[in-house]
Design a protein around this motif. Structure first.
Motif, mmCIF file in Angstrom:
data_model
loop_
_atom_site.group_PDB
_atom_site.id
_atom_site.type_symbol
_atom_site.label_atom_id
_atom_site.label_comp_id
_atom_site.label_asym_id
_atom_site.label_seq_id
_atom_site.Cartn_x
_atom_site.Cartn_y
_atom_site.Cartn_z
ATOM 1 N N LEU A 168 0.839 -1.291 0.064
ATOM 2 C CA LEU A 168 -0.022 0.023 -0.028
ATOM 3 C C LEU A 168 0.809 1.223 0.010
ATOM 4 O O LEU A 168 0.514 2.079 -0.634
ATOM 5 C CB LEU A 168 -1.092 -0.171 1.201
ATOM 6 N N LEU A 169 2.047 1.219 0.781
ATOM 7 C CA LEU A 169 2.718 2.482 0.801
ATOM 8 C C LEU A 169 3.513 2.587 -0.472
ATOM 9 O O LEU A 169 3.566 3.687 -1.003
ATOM 10 C CB LEU A 169 3.736 2.179 2.205
ATOM 11 N N ASN A 170 4.115 1.500 -1.150
ATOM 12 C CA ASN A 170 4.737 1.777 -2.398
ATOM 13 C C ASN A 170 3.817 2.094 -3.450
ATOM 14 O O ASN A 170 4.057 2.805 -4.452
ATOM 15 C CB ASN A 170 5.590 0.518 -2.479
ATOM 16 N N SER A 171 2.411 1.787 -3.462
ATOM 17 C CA SER A 171 1.637 1.845 -4.549
ATOM 18 C C SER A 171 1.321 3.510 -4.439
ATOM 19 O O SER A 171 1.172 4.138 -5.385
ATOM 20 C CB SER A 171 0.371 1.085 -4.372
ATOM 21 N N ARG A 175 1.936 6.219 -7.332
ATOM 22 C CA ARG A 175 0.839 7.159 -7.548
ATOM 23 C C ARG A 175 1.455 8.811 -8.159
ATOM 24 O O ARG A 175 1.120 9.329 -9.042
ATOM 25 C CB ARG A 175 -0.127 7.340 -6.966
ATOM 26 N N LYS A 176 2.640 8.998 -7.195
ATOM 27 C CA LYS A 176 3.243 10.330 -7.491
ATOM 28 C C LYS A 176 3.920 10.332 -8.965
ATOM 29 O O LYS A 176 4.285 11.376 -9.423
ATOM 30 C CB LYS A 176 4.109 10.374 -6.165
ATOM 31 N N ARG A 177 4.475 9.281 -9.256
ATOM 32 C CA ARG A 177 5.034 9.316 -10.400
ATOM 33 C C ARG A 177 4.067 9.036 -11.672
ATOM 34 O O ARG A 177 4.442 9.260 -12.801
ATOM 35 C CB ARG A 177 6.111 8.034 -10.569
ATOM 36 N N GLY A 178 2.986 8.527 -11.489
ATOM 37 C CA GLY A 178 2.082 8.412 -12.420
ATOM 38 C C GLY A 178 0.865 7.455 -12.151
ATOM 39 O O GLY A 178 1.068 6.651 -11.321
ATOM 40 N N ASP A 179 -0.369 8.014 -12.447
ATOM 41 C CA ASP A 179 -1.723 7.309 -11.970
ATOM 42 C C ASP A 179 -1.889 6.160 -13.012
ATOM 43 O O ASP A 179 -2.310 6.493 -14.237
ATOM 44 C CB ASP A 179 -2.701 8.328 -12.014
#
Length: 348
Positions: A168-171, A175-179
């Motif tokens: 969850l933390l890594n996902s 998301r900050k790099r691309g959705d």
């Protein structure tokens, strides 16, 4: 004692106690018949002694004609009581009829019945205690196996919590790099694992705080938003009035999460889930496969399908009992299930 332990205990108790009861009853009946023969035989010999001197008031005497059908030196049950026939000294065709009064015989017989009844009560009590001891002893292997199983499940789920949290933390960082749609799927799967972990935390919810303001409407909206992504072919319809309880938020969350998830998981393709809040009631109705046995559905490890662990509905029932929530299930195979939660009246 848990439900499955009670079932095993009483089954073992009955299977052990009833055969012992039948066996002891048969033995007591045989003893009764044998003892009655001894009593009558003893009276017969006393009758014979009586014919020698006719002394005493224990027996009465009569003289009857010998009809050749009455056997000598044998006890008969006649209207006067116990009777026996003996040969007279004379050569005349008469017999001595010695009579043991009926009231005397009944008194003697009743005394014997009281003794055997008291003995039977003692035997019955001993057999029952022996059966209880055997039933308790027979539960030990099952309890040990279930204890190991529960600890094994707790260890597995606890180990799953760490990678689920990490995913969850890594996902979120990804998301900050691309959705991407794939990231969302990873998050939903990780949340499902986290939900399983939370279920295990509430396997024995005996004492939990009940002093939080809980919005049922808010919890439902959050759950439906997540489940709509996991089950995109399920059609959700909601009719929600505002309902705020003084209860435990995590506990209510677990109850609603399990119920709505099951409504989706065991629904038909393109099925529907209707959720209604009416006063202090929450109704969750689906168009799924239905439940075969609604009485067993709350038992731990009970499953009607190969999927799942069989603990979700057990946790729901326990939480409902702790939080004073009444739960009712109506289900028809092939048509669907309706679950109604009735919350305490003292709502905010």
């Amino acid at each position: 004692m848990k439900n499955y332990e009670k079932k095993s205990f009483f089954t073992t108790l009955y299977l052990f106690f009833i055969p012992l009861l039948i066996l002891s009853g048969t033995v007591l009946y045989m003893y009764h018949e044998d003892k009655i023969k001894d009593i009558e035989e003893n009276i017969l010999y006393q009758m014979k002694d009586y014919t020698f001197d006719f002394k005493g008031k224990k027996f009465s005497l009569d003289i009857i004609e010998d009809d050749k059908q009455k056997k000598l030196f044998k006890i008969y049950h006649c209207k006067e009581g116990l009777c026996a026939y003996f040969q007279t000294i004379s050569t005349a065709p008469y017999l001595l009829k010695v009579i043991y009064d009926k009231s005397k015989y009944e008194k003697l017989y009743n005394q014997f019945l009281i003794k055997i009844f008291n003995f039977s009560i003692i035997i019955l009590l001993l057999l029952f205690l022996l059966s209880i001891g055997f039933a308790i002893y027979s539960l030990r292997p099952m309890r040990e196996a279930l204890f190991l199983l529960e600890n094994f499940l707790k260890d597995i789920i606890h180990d799953l919590n760490t990678p689920a949290t990490s995913i969850l933390l890594n996902s979120k960082l990804l998301r900050k790099r691309g959705d991407f749609e794939e990231i969302e799927r990873i998050e939903l799967s990780a949340k499902s694992i986290a939900s399983l972990y939370k279920n295990l935390e509430y396997m024995s919810p005996n004492t939990i705080n009940k002093d939080e303001n809980v919005s049922i409407e808010e919890i439902i909206n959050e759950k439906v938003e997540v489940l709509q992504k996991i089950y995109p072919k399920i059609n959700f319809t909601k009719k929600l009035n505002s309902l705020i309880l003084k209860s435990n938020k995590n506990g209510i969350n677990r109850i609603i999460d399990n119920l709505i998830t099951n409504a989706c998981k065991y629904n038909k393709k393109n099925g529907q889930v209707h959720i209604v809040i009416n006063k202090n009631q929450l109704i969750i109705k689906d168009t799924g496969i239905g439940i075969k046995n609604t009485k067993k559905v709350f038992q731990r490890y009970y499953k009607e399908n190969t999927s799942g662990l069989g603990i979700g509905m057990s946790i729901v029932k326990q939480l409902c009992e702790v939080l004073n929530i009444n739960i009712y299930i109506e289900s028809t195979l092939g048509k669907g299930t309706q679950i109604t939660l009735v919350f305490p009246e003292d709502i905010n």
